[in-house]
Design an enzyme around this catalytic site. Structure first.
Site, short mmCIF file in Angstrom:
data_model
loop_
_atom_site.label_atom_id
_atom_site.label_comp_id
_atom_site.label_asym_id
_atom_site.label_seq_id
_atom_site.Cartn_x
_atom_site.Cartn_y
_atom_site.Cartn_z
N LYS A 140 0.86 -1.19 0.00
CA LYS A 140 0.00 0.00 0.00
C LYS A 140 0.90 1.24 0.00
O LYS A 140 1.49 1.59 1.01
CB LYS A 140 -0.90 -0.01 1.24
CG LYS A 140 -1.55 1.32 1.61
CD LYS A 140 -2.48 1.86 0.54
CE LYS A 140 -3.13 3.15 1.01
NZ LYS A 140 -2.17 4.28 1.16
N GLY A 177 5.58 4.71 9.91
CA GLY A 177 4.78 5.92 9.98
C GLY A 177 4.67 6.44 11.40
O GLY A 177 5.57 6.24 12.22
N SER A 178 3.56 7.09 11.69
CA SER A 178 3.39 7.76 12.97
C SER A 178 2.93 6.80 14.07
O SER A 178 2.36 5.74 13.79
CB SER A 178 2.37 8.89 12.84
OG SER A 178 1.07 8.36 12.64
N THR A 211 -0.99 6.16 14.04
CA THR A 211 -1.40 5.22 13.01
C THR A 211 -0.93 3.81 13.34
O THR A 211 -1.64 2.83 13.11
CB THR A 211 -0.85 5.65 11.64
OG1 THR A 211 -1.28 6.98 11.36
CG2 THR A 211 -1.36 4.74 10.54
N GLY A 212 0.26 3.69 13.89
CA GLY A 212 0.76 2.37 14.30
C GLY A 212 -0.12 1.73 15.36
O GLY A 212 -0.42 0.52 15.30
N GLU A 247 7.75 0.49 12.51
CA GLU A 247 8.86 1.45 12.62
C GLU A 247 8.21 2.82 12.64
O GLU A 247 7.79 3.33 11.62
CB GLU A 247 9.83 1.28 11.44
CG GLU A 247 11.17 1.93 11.69
CD GLU A 247 11.29 3.30 11.05
OE1 GLU A 247 10.92 4.29 11.74
OE2 GLU A 247 11.74 3.38 9.91
N CYS A 296 12.24 9.98 9.88
CA CYS A 296 12.06 9.46 11.24
C CYS A 296 13.37 9.47 12.02
O CYS A 296 13.36 9.53 13.25
CB CYS A 296 11.47 8.06 11.20
SG CYS A 296 12.45 6.87 10.26
N GLU A 311 6.78 14.70 18.38
CA GLU A 311 7.37 14.64 17.04
C GLU A 311 6.67 15.64 16.12
O GLU A 311 5.44 15.63 16.00
CB GLU A 311 7.26 13.23 16.45
CG GLU A 311 7.98 13.13 15.10
CD GLU A 311 7.82 11.77 14.45
OE1 GLU A 311 8.78 11.31 13.81
OE2 GLU A 311 6.74 11.18 14.57
#
Length: 483
Positions: A175, A227-228, A231-232, A250, A285, A386
């Site tokens: 994706k 990602g963030s 979202t994780g 990650e 990141c 962040e």
């Protein structure tokens, strides 16, 4: 006016539109101009991709390791042939500067070739548990795995993160990021030509639709996401609501760089500006967005950082002379502007930047100046949250214990950089800092074969080495009775 490029998804070896016929616009972040349209894939497309992947994986798992390696190298060769085409499209789509993005394409190729050579490490072990049996373990692929790619390095992560799953014998559904999916269209063409139908499927669209469908599909037993943190966490929750899945993450970082008093201020300042990854607008990141400077060097290092930052060339990311481009999207720009406001509210001292660059060429697009705040403390929002943008927070510390407290004062633990010529001090900090990837007198560089990943809320699992390859397999233990 840029030509509008229409891309297609890859499902079962065919380049296709979304089943719904819907598309999403892709904008050039430097101009807000529509430069492409991507299919808005949904659950129907994901279901079809899983069926195709399940079929293709069975045959792929039964192929020789040497054949898998051959096909990965064929993909790498085709990417190399189209590298300039991919590079230009990637720069237009992401806003990242062309000089740095050239390295992304090369790294994707290099990682494919690296994992193509690791196949014979997919081995189990024998265990002398008894004399009446032969006890051994085997490694078997999960089957169909899902990979969700971030917007900051789209082609590099798509290439590099499909390598280990494929080499381990899995099929994969990728994706791409909804804001930077155009290069995925070229990758779809290459995979269609070089890999068995259904082995790699590429579904574009919204993360909340196509991405969620991949995460929730019961036949996708292994997921990986970059990602963030929010979202994780959502991916973990959604995956757990359906079935037991192996999920690796990650996630973000609020990475510290510690400057000890024995480092030359010029060296420290040069490293600090480079480690912020302004060429990616700080959208990396691993960026060292917290600079912790010993009080004896603080004023001099800060002065030099401001001078160097103000000399950065902001401009067209396709221009090799540009050192910083626009933010990737309106959402990212809004986020940066929000954190600049909070920094003022919390009492940080703005040294440079903090707004849109002056000039007519920056009136449209998602532009923001490289920004330095001084006198930052861990309690400030820019001190522990962040930003994922071009904002460097500079802290002052008096003794090593204080430096470690500041370094470990966030929920994150991805990377850290320690600058000192004192080996004892470096070793103490390595042991005490909460981070999965640590540089001493260095920054940003990733080296193949070394495991990358975070501690704390920066993630689970490790990538970029043998651990990543093995993580795409399950262990089967066998007890063979001897007569």
């Amino acid at each position: 006016m840029t030509d509008v490029q229409t891309t297609l998804m890859l499902i079962d070896g065919e380049l296709v539109e979304a089943a719904s016929g819907k598309t999403l616009d892709s904008l050039n972040p430097a101009t807000e101009e529509v430069i492409g349209r991507i299919p808005a894939g949904d659950k129907v497309d994901v279901d079809r991709a899983v069926v195709a992947a399940t079929r293709a994986q069975l045959e792929w798992a039964n192929t020789e390791i040497s054949h898998r390696a051959e096909r990965l190298r064929a993909v790498a060769a085709r990417v190399a042939e189209r590298a300039e085409e991919i590079l230009r499209l990637e720069v237009l789509d992401t806003g990242n500067t062309i000089t740095k993005m050239r390295g992304d394409v090369g790294m994707g190729i290099k990682v494919l070739e690296y994992y193509a050579g690791l196949g014979l490490e997919l081995k189990g072990s024998t265990i002398p548990a008894s004399q009446s049996n032969l006890h051994f373990s085997l490694r078997e692929p999960y089957g169909v795995v899902g990979r969700i790619i971030p917007f900051n390095h789209p082609i590099m992560f798509a290439l590099s993160r499909m390598a280990a799953p494929l080499m381990a014998g899995n099929a994969i559904i990728i994706k791409p990021p909804e804001s930077s999916s155009l290069s995925a269209g070229i990758l779809a063409e290459i995979c269609r030509d070089e890999l068995p139908p259904g082995l790699v499927n590429i579904i574009t669209g919204l993360g909340t639709v196509a991405g969620d469908a991949i995460v929730r599909h019961p036949e996708v037993k292994r997921l990986a996401f970059i990602g963030s943190v929010p979202t994780g966490l959502a991916i973990q929750k959604a995956a757990a609501e359906v079935s037991v899945k192996h999920v690796s993450l990650e996630l973000g970082g609020k990475n510290p760089m510690l400057i000890f008093p024995d480092i030359d201020p010029e060296v420290a300042a040069t490293a600090a500006v480079s480690a912020m990854n302004f060429a990616w607008q700080g959208q990396s990141c691993g960026s060292c967005s917290r600079l912790l400077v010993h009080e004896s060097l603080y004023d001099e290092v800060l002065k030099r950082i401001v001078e160097k930052t103000e000399r950065l060339v902001i401009g067209d990311p396709l221009d090799p002379d540009s050192q910083m481009g626009p933010m990737n999207s309106r959402m990212q720009l809004d986020k940066v502007e929000h954190y600049v406001r909070t920094a003022h509210e919390d009492g940080a001292r703005l040294m440079t930047g903090g707004e849109r660059p002056p000039g007519a060429q920056f009136e449209r697009g998602y532009w923001h100046q490289p920004t330095i705040f001084a006198d930052v403390t861990p309690e400030m929002r820019i001190g522990h949250e962040e930003i994922f943008g071009p904002v460097l927070s500079v802290f002052r510390w008096k003794d090593e214990d204080e430096a470690i407290r500041i370094a470990n004062s966030t929920e994150y633990g991805l990377t850290a950089a320690i600058w000192t010529n004192d080996l004892n001090a470096a070793t103490r900090c390595i042991r005490r800092i909460k981070a999965g990837y640590v540089w001493v007198n260095g920054f940003s560089a990733h080296h193949l074969g070394t495991p990358f990943g975070g501690m704390g809320n920066s993630g689970l699992g490790r990538e970029e080495g043998i651990e990543e390859l093995l993580s795409y397999t399950e262990t089967k233990t066998v007890h063979l009775a001897l007569n």
